[in-house]
Enzyme design. Sequence first.
Site: not given
Length: 299
Positions: A126, A2-3
């Site tokens: 993660r 996600p940016e």
Amino acid sequence: MPELPEVEVVRRGLEQHVLGRHIRDVDLRGHRVARRHPGGASDLADRVRDTQIQSIQRRGKYLWFVLSDGRSGDPSAGGEMGALVVHLGMSGQFRVCEHGMPEPRHTHAVLTFDDGGPSLVFADQRTFGGFAFSELGAHGIPALIAHIAPDPFDPAYDQRGVVRRLVTRNSAIKRGLLDQGLVSGIGNIYADEALWRARVHGERMASTLSKAVLGRILDQAREVMGEALAQGGTSFDALYVNVNGESGYFDLRLRAYGQEGRPCERCGTPIRREHFMNRSSFFCPRCQPPPRSSKAAST
DNA sequence: CTTTTCTCCTGTATGC
DNA sequence: TGCATACAGGAGAAAA
């Protein structure tokens, strides 16, 4: 990963589902999700429990819930406001979960609400994402992320100022684009796309580029992120989903990132991949000639 | 002070 | 089949 556009899509989804709701409790599983919170998980839960979500804000890749005291009801009545600050990291997801739905894998936090409606789950494979509670500082920005620069869509964004700081920088332009203290929201994918569009190699030293070129690169960064946002974000892999768990319903065409070996859309030269800053960089060796110092220049 | 490198983490893909 | 390795990479700490 996600940016800015993906985080904004998540923010909008959260606005639809949890804005105005009273948080009854937050269940934090393990210590990692609260590792950025100075007081740890139990203190974080104490601060979030029994609050009301006044708004959901974003700067760059950070988002935060503005919270007021849940008992006061009226936030103007003097309830202290603070923010639950969230970063999705690489794989963080918010999911709205109806009662009886199976809990997503890698769930690290569950918010429950007084209205008895759906809960809000934070899952993160993660575990680079996390929560923290912070007081609100100047301009309504949580003190914890005061060092994060405005993103290109923020009214406070000063592109000429960013360019001025870039030209004095003794570093590659791509490092500058990824520096969230300089301009926020840009990650590895959109950095490569912006550089491809501007026809500049990411390892060029920022100080060797003209202000006009630097401005063009930043223009392209905003443009490509704006296009992604208009499409609802870019689905890079199954780890990015909206709050309903939907994935892959939008598709911004990437011209550089992940396109190794495929012909450049402008000139047909195969896109190259090089390692840079412990990650991959994709570029067209013809449209974006590497600097002489770069290892990519040798072939 | 500025700039670069290291570290955290786990599922998936690939090679031997 | 099994095991080792590479890879994805944001951001803050640590090092240079």
